[in-house]
Design an enzyme around this catalytic site. Structure first.
Site, PDB file in Angstrom:
ATOM      1  N   HIS A  56       0.904  -1.401   0.194  1.00 31.71           N
ATOM      2  CA  HIS A  56      -0.056   0.040   0.097  1.00 31.71           C
ATOM      3  C   HIS A  56       0.923   1.226  -0.051  1.00 31.71           C
ATOM      4  O   HIS A  56       2.105   1.123   0.409  1.00 31.71           O
ATOM      5  CB  HIS A  56      -1.042   0.168   1.172  1.00 31.71           C
ATOM      6  CG  HIS A  56      -1.688  -1.012   1.166  1.00 31.71           C
ATOM      7  ND1 HIS A  56      -2.939  -0.824   2.008  1.00 31.71           N
ATOM      8  CD2 HIS A  56      -2.201  -2.148   0.664  1.00 31.71           C
ATOM      9  CE1 HIS A  56      -3.803  -2.058   1.870  1.00 31.71           C
ATOM     10  NE2 HIS A  56      -3.220  -2.681   0.911  1.00 31.71           N
ATOM     11  N   GLU A  58       1.042   3.987   1.732  1.00 27.88           N
ATOM     12  CA  GLU A  58       1.409   4.247   3.084  1.00 27.88           C
ATOM     13  C   GLU A  58       2.568   3.354   3.515  1.00 27.88           C
ATOM     14  O   GLU A  58       3.508   3.939   4.121  1.00 27.88           O
ATOM     15  CB  GLU A  58       0.385   4.041   4.400  1.00 27.88           C
ATOM     16  CG  GLU A  58      -1.007   4.819   4.032  1.00 27.88           C
ATOM     17  CD  GLU A  58      -2.174   4.272   3.350  1.00 27.88           C
ATOM     18  OE1 GLU A  58      -3.312   4.301   3.709  1.00 27.88           O
ATOM     19  OE2 GLU A  58      -1.664   3.272   2.310  1.00 27.88           O
ATOM     20  N   CYS A  86      -6.098   1.862   6.042  1.00 26.34           N
ATOM     21  CA  CYS A  86      -6.887   0.558   6.507  1.00 26.34           C
ATOM     22  C   CYS A  86      -6.066   0.304   7.750  1.00 26.34           C
ATOM     23  O   CYS A  86      -5.031   0.808   8.179  1.00 26.34           O
ATOM     24  CB  CYS A  86      -6.644  -0.615   5.352  1.00 26.34           C
ATOM     25  SG  CYS A  86      -4.878  -0.995   5.385  1.00 26.34           S
ATOM     26  N   CYS A  89      -2.210  -0.522   7.542  1.00 25.74           N
ATOM     27  CA  CYS A  89      -1.484   0.722   7.416  1.00 25.74           C
ATOM     28  C   CYS A  89      -1.446   1.604   8.769  1.00 25.74           C
ATOM     29  O   CYS A  89      -0.419   2.254   9.208  1.00 25.74           O
ATOM     30  CB  CYS A  89      -2.110   1.513   6.197  1.00 25.74           C
ATOM     31  SG  CYS A  89      -1.596   0.671   4.672  1.00 25.74           S
TER      32      CYS A  89
END
Length: 156
Positions: A56, A58, A86, A89
């Site tokens: 992801h 992040e 999420c 993260c």
């Protein structure tokens, strides 16, 4: 930065990363990490192209910044991300000791900072996040909405 705020300036860079992710066939989420008004890292989503569920935006930004400064702790930093993080993260953000998270679009299904869960502000961790939401929200949300609408059209 005449007519835009500092948060909008950095979110624009995160949006640019999201667009690059979209162009690569990824879900368009982008992130940047700054400290003392200096860019430490920038990245977009890449789990599809890398076959890595943790890629992801992040997580990629946290990894880049940690490698750059030589420390997995990233105190006094601010993370700008186009979509609310999420749970995975949010956990990484907390462990890295990021000071502040600024996000554009809320994620009512899996948002872990304000929408679905309140990680980082609920007092359950030994680190507390400062959270700002809704920066360039419409643009961040539209990028995602258009992406998924396009994918639905391709599916019979």
């Amino acid at each position: 930065m005449d007519n835009i705020t500092k948060d909008e300036y950095w979110m624009e860079l995160a949006l640019h990363q999201a667009v690059l992710s979209r162009e690569g066939g990824e879900v368009p989420v982008g992130a940047v990490l700054i400290r003392d008004d200096l860019l430490l890292a920038e990245a977009g989503n890449m789990p599809i192209s890398t076959n890595d569920p943790t890629a992801h935006a992040e997580i990629r930004v946290l990894r880049q910044a940690a490698a750059r400064i030589g420390n997995y702790r990233l105190p006094d930093t601010t993370l700008y991300v186009t979509l609310e993080p999420c749970p995975m993260c949010a956990g990484a953000i907390l462990h890295a000791r990021v000071r502040r998270v600024v996000f554009g679009a809320a994620d009512p299904k899996t948002g872990a900072l304000t929408s679905r869960y309140t990680m980082g502000s609920d007092g359950r961790f030994n680190h507390t996040l400062k959270i700002s939401r809704g920066v360039l929200e419409e643009r961040c949300a539209l990028l995602l909405k258009d992406f998924f609408a396009g994918r639905r059209k391709k599916c019979p």
